[in-house]
Design an enzyme around this catalytic site. Structure first.
Site, mmCIF file in Angstrom:
data_model
loop_
_atom_site.group_PDB
_atom_site.id
_atom_site.type_symbol
_atom_site.label_atom_id
_atom_site.label_comp_id
_atom_site.label_asym_id
_atom_site.label_seq_id
_atom_site.Cartn_x
_atom_site.Cartn_y
_atom_site.Cartn_z
ATOM 1 N N GLY A 107 19.209 29.980 10.143
ATOM 2 C CA GLY A 107 19.388 28.911 11.135
ATOM 3 C C GLY A 107 18.108 28.152 11.469
ATOM 4 O O GLY A 107 18.089 26.915 11.477
ATOM 5 N N HIS A 147 23.380 38.080 -0.907
ATOM 6 C CA HIS A 147 23.354 37.817 0.533
ATOM 7 C C HIS A 147 24.599 38.428 1.193
ATOM 8 O O HIS A 147 25.684 38.424 0.612
ATOM 9 C CB HIS A 147 23.308 36.306 0.787
ATOM 10 C CG HIS A 147 23.013 35.988 2.214
ATOM 11 N ND1 HIS A 147 23.982 36.023 3.194
ATOM 12 C CD2 HIS A 147 21.859 35.676 2.839
ATOM 13 C CE1 HIS A 147 23.424 35.734 4.363
ATOM 14 N NE2 HIS A 147 22.139 35.510 4.176
ATOM 15 N N GLU A 161 26.528 37.391 3.379
ATOM 16 C CA GLU A 161 27.675 36.483 3.529
ATOM 17 C C GLU A 161 28.477 36.401 2.228
ATOM 18 O O GLU A 161 29.689 36.190 2.256
ATOM 19 C CB GLU A 161 27.193 35.104 4.000
ATOM 20 C CG GLU A 161 26.800 35.157 5.477
ATOM 21 C CD GLU A 161 25.761 34.138 5.906
ATOM 22 O OE1 GLU A 161 25.441 33.214 5.140
ATOM 23 O OE2 GLU A 161 25.238 34.298 7.035
ATOM 24 N N GLU A 180 17.869 42.424 5.414
ATOM 25 C CA GLU A 180 18.579 41.631 6.416
ATOM 26 C C GLU A 180 19.688 42.465 7.034
ATOM 27 O O GLU A 180 20.803 42.539 6.485
ATOM 28 C CB GLU A 180 19.199 40.390 5.764
ATOM 29 C CG GLU A 180 18.191 39.464 5.118
ATOM 30 C CD GLU A 180 18.716 38.035 5.041
ATOM 31 O OE1 GLU A 180 18.047 37.147 5.586
ATOM 32 O OE2 GLU A 180 19.793 37.810 4.473
ATOM 33 N N ASN A 240 16.774 29.650 3.856
ATOM 34 C CA ASN A 240 18.143 29.706 3.349
ATOM 35 C C ASN A 240 18.972 28.720 4.164
ATOM 36 O O ASN A 240 19.348 29.014 5.300
ATOM 37 C CB ASN A 240 18.681 31.135 3.498
ATOM 38 C CG ASN A 240 20.138 31.244 3.081
ATOM 39 O OD1 ASN A 240 20.705 30.303 2.535
ATOM 40 N ND2 ASN A 240 20.736 32.395 3.341
ATOM 41 N N TRP A 241 19.210 27.561 3.561
ATOM 42 C CA TRP A 241 19.927 26.512 4.304
ATOM 43 C C TRP A 241 21.432 26.759 4.354
ATOM 44 O O TRP A 241 22.164 26.021 5.018
ATOM 45 C CB TRP A 241 19.642 25.139 3.671
ATOM 46 C CG TRP A 241 18.278 24.600 4.008
ATOM 47 C CD1 TRP A 241 17.304 25.207 4.772
ATOM 48 C CD2 TRP A 241 17.723 23.332 3.607
ATOM 49 N NE1 TRP A 241 16.194 24.400 4.865
ATOM 50 C CE2 TRP A 241 16.426 23.243 4.157
ATOM 51 C CE3 TRP A 241 18.202 22.274 2.833
ATOM 52 C CZ2 TRP A 241 15.602 22.129 3.956
ATOM 53 C CZ3 TRP A 241 17.387 21.166 2.632
ATOM 54 C CH2 TRP A 241 16.096 21.094 3.191
ATOM 55 N N LYS A 242 21.897 27.757 3.627
ATOM 56 C CA LYS A 242 23.339 28.084 3.636
ATOM 57 C C LYS A 242 24.169 26.829 3.353
ATOM 58 O O LYS A 242 23.772 26.016 2.537
ATOM 59 C CB LYS A 242 23.712 28.771 4.957
ATOM 60 C CG LYS A 242 22.805 29.981 5.238
ATOM 61 C CD LYS A 242 23.297 30.860 6.333
ATOM 62 C CE LYS A 242 22.319 32.017 6.518
ATOM 63 N NZ LYS A 242 22.769 32.999 7.485
ATOM 64 N N SER A 260 17.989 36.240 12.204
ATOM 65 C CA SER A 260 17.615 35.578 13.456
ATOM 66 C C SER A 260 16.107 35.437 13.637
ATOM 67 O O SER A 260 15.594 35.546 14.755
ATOM 68 C CB SER A 260 18.248 36.296 14.660
ATOM 69 O OG SER A 260 19.665 36.244 14.566
ATOM 70 N N GLY A 264 22.328 35.449 12.031
ATOM 71 C CA GLY A 264 23.022 34.382 12.752
ATOM 72 C C GLY A 264 23.504 34.782 14.134
ATOM 73 O O GLY A 264 24.311 34.089 14.742
#
Ligand code: PGA
Length: 267
Positions: free
Chosen positions: A241, A99, A101, A173, A13-15, A219, A179
């Site tokens: 990340g 997600h 976020e 998650e 997941n490159w966000k 993470s 993160g």
């Protein structure tokens, strides 16, 4: 729970990272360093980088799948700034949904995520549905209940046969682990994976629940991936990340390859 038949999946997941100018090169570097038999590799870049990534990995063997990080819950219309599932044709075959976020920043509810899930299935996208509790929930012993409610909200009104046919993947998650550099313990993630399958089983999935891949996310690095993949209930990872660092992805996918070999290869 025996995970012998389930797919082993590492999803990146490159966000909100990379540009169309650099995403292709990063994707090909990662692809060339992660050719592990039996591991399904998925790269989920920002929308504007989907084409660059799809082109960069088009000829990779074993294949690298490309995924979006979101879709809108409607098909077409006056929704400024949005992208619908059918628009991804030719660009992506997977999609991340719900997600944390997006739950946090876009106010996505379980009901809305459920609508998106239907759109994903209709468009032939393989969904990765994200669930996970806040720190306060875990500390109060409510983690399992929160995740069960998230699943109930997103999956109600969906036919388990259709979702199973679409290859539904659940990513557990814990929000406090995303993160933060603070990952869950393997045993807790494994217990949650069992809880997720039990929740599906009770909600009409029956024995099909045992076939649903459950990924851990939060993470994940090449250093801690072993803690999760040592658990038979965990089928891979959704990586944020670390997924932007080829060395890290190489280590994570190499460890996933061990799991795939131990299971006798993915379907
Ligand atoms: P992280 O993100 O690996 O950076 O914690 C995981 C995710 O949000 O999917």
């Amino acid at each position: 729970m025996i995970g012998a038949m389930r797919d082993v999946i590492v999803a990146a997941n490159w966000k909100m990272h990379t540009t169309p100018a650099d995403a292709g090169e990063l994707a090909s570097t990662i692809a060339s360093r992660t050719r592990e038999a039996g591991v399904i590799r998925v790269i989920c870049p920002p929308f504007v980088c989907l084409q660059a990534v799809a082109q960069a990995v088009a000829d990779d063997d074993p294949p690298v799948a490309v995924g979006a990080q979101n879709i809108h819950h409607e098909l077409v219309g006056a929704y400024t700034g949005e992208v619908s599932a059918p628009m991804l044709a030719g660009l992506a075959t997977w999609v991340i949904l719900g997600h944390s976020e997006r739950r946090r920043d876009a106010g996505e509810t379980d009901e809305l995520i459920g609508l998106k899930l239907g759109r994903a299935v209709d468009a032939g996208l393989r969904p990765i549905l994200c669930v996970g509790e806040q720190l306060a929930d875990r500390e109060a012993g409510r983690a399992g209940g929160v995740v069960d409610e998230q699943l109930a909200g997103a999956l109600e009104r969906h036919d388990p046969t259709a979702l199973a046919g679409a290859g539904l993947v659940i990513a557990y998650e814990p929000v406090w682990a995303i993160g933060t550099g603070r990952n869950a313990r393997g045993a807790d993630a494994s217990a949650m994976a069992d809880g997720i399958r039990a929740s599906l089983e009770q909600r009409g999935w029956g024995s099909r629940a045992a076939d649903v891949p459950v990924l851990y996310g939060g993470s994940v690095t090449s250093t801690n991936i072993d803690e999760f993949l040592a658990e038979p209930a965990i089928d891979g990872a959704l990586v944020g990340g670390a997924s932007l660092k080829p060395d890290e992805v190489a280590g994570i996918v190499a460890r996933a390859g061990m799991t795939a070999r131990a299971r006798g290869g993915a379907r």
